[in-house]
Design a protein around this motif. Structure first.
Motif, mmCIF file in Angstrom:
data_model
loop_
_atom_site.group_PDB
_atom_site.id
_atom_site.type_symbol
_atom_site.label_atom_id
_atom_site.label_comp_id
_atom_site.label_asym_id
_atom_site.label_seq_id
_atom_site.Cartn_x
_atom_site.Cartn_y
_atom_site.Cartn_z
ATOM 1 N N ASP A 215 0.830 -1.215 0.000
ATOM 2 C CA ASP A 215 0.000 0.000 0.000
ATOM 3 C C ASP A 215 0.860 1.259 0.000
ATOM 4 O OD1 ASP A 215 -2.328 -1.431 -0.051
ATOM 5 O OD2 ASP A 215 -2.548 -1.499 2.130
ATOM 6 N N ARG A 216 1.987 1.213 0.714
ATOM 7 C CA ARG A 216 2.857 2.380 0.770
ATOM 8 C C ARG A 216 3.403 2.724 -0.618
ATOM 9 N NH1 ARG A 216 8.015 3.447 0.922
ATOM 10 N NH2 ARG A 216 8.651 1.279 0.981
ATOM 11 N N LEU A 217 3.851 1.716 -1.349
ATOM 12 C CA LEU A 217 4.364 1.950 -2.700
ATOM 13 C C LEU A 217 3.252 2.391 -3.653
ATOM 14 C CD1 LEU A 217 6.919 -0.938 -3.166
ATOM 15 C CD2 LEU A 217 7.394 1.480 -2.881
ATOM 16 N N ARG A 218 2.047 1.848 -3.477
ATOM 17 C CA ARG A 218 0.920 2.249 -4.314
ATOM 18 C C ARG A 218 0.606 3.725 -4.113
ATOM 19 N NH1 ARG A 218 -3.245 -1.034 -2.584
ATOM 20 N NH2 ARG A 218 -2.138 -2.760 -3.523
ATOM 21 N N GLU A 219 0.621 4.156 -2.863
ATOM 22 C CA GLU A 219 0.358 5.565 -2.573
ATOM 23 C C GLU A 219 1.473 6.447 -3.129
ATOM 24 O OE1 GLU A 219 -0.262 8.559 1.223
ATOM 25 O OE2 GLU A 219 -0.347 6.405 1.544
ATOM 26 N N LYS A 220 2.717 6.018 -2.961
ATOM 27 C CA LYS A 220 3.853 6.782 -3.492
ATOM 28 C C LYS A 220 3.773 6.883 -5.015
ATOM 29 C CE LYS A 220 8.845 6.701 -3.833
ATOM 30 N NZ LYS A 220 10.044 5.927 -3.671
ATOM 31 N N PHE A 221 3.439 5.781 -5.667
ATOM 32 C CA PHE A 221 3.328 5.759 -7.124
ATOM 33 C C PHE A 221 2.238 6.718 -7.586
ATOM 34 C CE2 PHE A 221 1.528 4.023 -11.055
ATOM 35 C CZ PHE A 221 2.666 3.948 -11.830
ATOM 36 N N ALA A 222 1.090 6.684 -6.943
ATOM 37 C CA ALA A 222 -0.021 7.559 -7.339
ATOM 38 C C ALA A 222 0.347 9.022 -7.132
ATOM 39 C CB ALA A 222 -1.269 7.209 -6.544
ATOM 40 N N ARG A 223 1.032 9.318 -6.051
ATOM 41 C CA ARG A 223 1.415 10.702 -5.788
ATOM 42 C C ARG A 223 2.439 11.201 -6.799
ATOM 43 N NH1 ARG A 223 0.537 12.799 -0.468
ATOM 44 N NH2 ARG A 223 -0.727 11.386 0.776
ATOM 45 N N GLU A 224 3.445 10.372 -7.118
ATOM 46 C CA GLU A 224 4.514 10.823 -8.003
ATOM 47 C C GLU A 224 4.115 10.796 -9.473
ATOM 48 O OE1 GLU A 224 7.922 8.470 -7.150
ATOM 49 O OE2 GLU A 224 8.260 9.425 -5.206
ATOM 50 N N LYS A 225 3.476 9.749 -9.869
ATOM 51 C CA LYS A 225 3.185 9.574 -11.298
ATOM 52 C C LYS A 225 1.980 10.397 -11.742
ATOM 53 C CE LYS A 225 4.639 6.615 -14.526
ATOM 54 N NZ LYS A 225 5.992 6.461 -14.950
ATOM 55 N N TYR A 226 0.946 10.420 -10.929
ATOM 56 C CA TYR A 226 -0.291 11.078 -11.315
ATOM 57 C C TYR A 226 -0.583 12.324 -10.491
ATOM 58 C CZ TYR A 226 -0.869 6.741 -13.804
ATOM 59 O OH TYR A 226 -0.667 5.672 -14.635
ATOM 60 N N LEU A 227 0.387 12.719 -9.644
ATOM 61 C CA LEU A 227 0.282 13.915 -8.822
ATOM 62 C C LEU A 227 -1.006 13.944 -8.003
ATOM 63 C CD1 LEU A 227 1.707 16.537 -11.318
ATOM 64 C CD2 LEU A 227 2.928 15.309 -9.525
ATOM 65 N N MET A 228 -1.383 12.783 -7.490
ATOM 66 C CA MET A 228 -2.559 12.705 -6.624
ATOM 67 C C MET A 228 -2.179 13.188 -5.232
ATOM 68 S SD MET A 228 -4.288 9.133 -7.650
ATOM 69 C CE MET A 228 -5.194 8.949 -9.145
ATOM 70 N N LYS A 229 -3.148 13.751 -4.531
ATOM 71 C CA LYS A 229 -2.883 14.268 -3.194
ATOM 72 C C LYS A 229 -4.157 14.254 -2.382
ATOM 73 C CE LYS A 229 -3.647 19.041 -4.529
ATOM 74 N NZ LYS A 229 -4.371 19.751 -3.531
ATOM 75 N N LYS A 230 -3.961 14.394 -1.100
ATOM 76 C CA LYS A 230 -5.105 14.528 -0.221
ATOM 77 C C LYS A 230 -5.620 15.953 -0.338
ATOM 78 C CE LYS A 230 -3.424 11.034 2.922
ATOM 79 N NZ LYS A 230 -2.903 10.734 4.251
ATOM 80 N N PRO A 231 -6.862 16.186 -0.067
ATOM 81 C CA PRO A 231 -7.429 17.535 -0.262
ATOM 82 C C PRO A 231 -6.729 18.623 0.549
ATOM 83 C CG PRO A 231 -9.180 15.942 0.122
ATOM 84 C CD PRO A 231 -7.893 15.225 0.332
ATOM 85 N N THR A 232 -6.103 18.288 1.648
ATOM 86 C CA THR A 232 -5.528 19.321 2.519
ATOM 87 C C THR A 232 -4.022 19.456 2.379
ATOM 88 O OG1 THR A 232 -5.286 17.693 4.283
ATOM 89 C CG2 THR A 232 -7.346 18.984 4.213
ATOM 90 N N GLU A 233 -3.418 18.876 1.341
ATOM 91 C CA GLU A 233 -1.958 18.951 1.248
ATOM 92 C C GLU A 233 -1.521 19.330 -0.152
ATOM 93 O OE1 GLU A 233 -0.503 15.086 2.297
ATOM 94 O OE2 GLU A 233 -1.099 14.213 0.401
ATOM 95 N N ASP A 234 -0.273 19.798 -0.255
ATOM 96 C CA ASP A 234 0.365 20.097 -1.537
ATOM 97 C C ASP A 234 1.469 19.077 -1.756
ATOM 98 O OD1 ASP A 234 -1.159 22.361 -2.052
ATOM 99 O OD2 ASP A 234 0.160 23.629 -0.835
#
Length: 103
Positions: A70-89
């Motif tokens: 799950d940690r790598l999945r979240e990292k991949f989504a953040r880096e590759k697709y620039l996904m983020k939580k609503p309250t963060e940059d």
């Protein structure tokens, strides 16, 4: 007389062979220029095949890594697709080749 007949028969076969060779080289559906074009296109397509096979291996490796935790999945989504939580940059730091520094 016989020699003249043999010479004319030989000339007939030579002329017929040359005409057939000329026809097959330039006018036939499988003429020489078409064969050369097809050969060059085949080389190009084989090169594309190698490229896409390498890309498939790369994607499969990346997929195995990402789906593994799950940690790598979240990292991949953040880096590759620039996904983020609503309250963060999210800031991705890249090197000169536009690759992320952290892998």
């Amino acid at each position: 007389m016989l020699q003249k007949l043999l010479r004319s028969v030989r000339n007939f076969y030579v002329a017929t062979s040359l005409a057939l060779l000329g026809w097959m080289t330039f006018f036939d559906a499988n003429d020489l220029p078409s064969q050369v074009r097809n050969w060059l296109k085949l080389r190009e397509l084989e090169g594309e095949t190698k490229f896409y096979q390498a890309e498939i291996k790369h994607v499969q490796t990346e997929r195995r890594e990402v789906l593994g935790s799950d940690r790598l999945r979240e990292k991949f989504a953040r880096e590759k697709y620039l996904m983020k939580k609503p309250t963060e940059d999210v800031f991705v730091i890249v090197d000169a080749q536009n690759e992320p520094i952290e892998k």
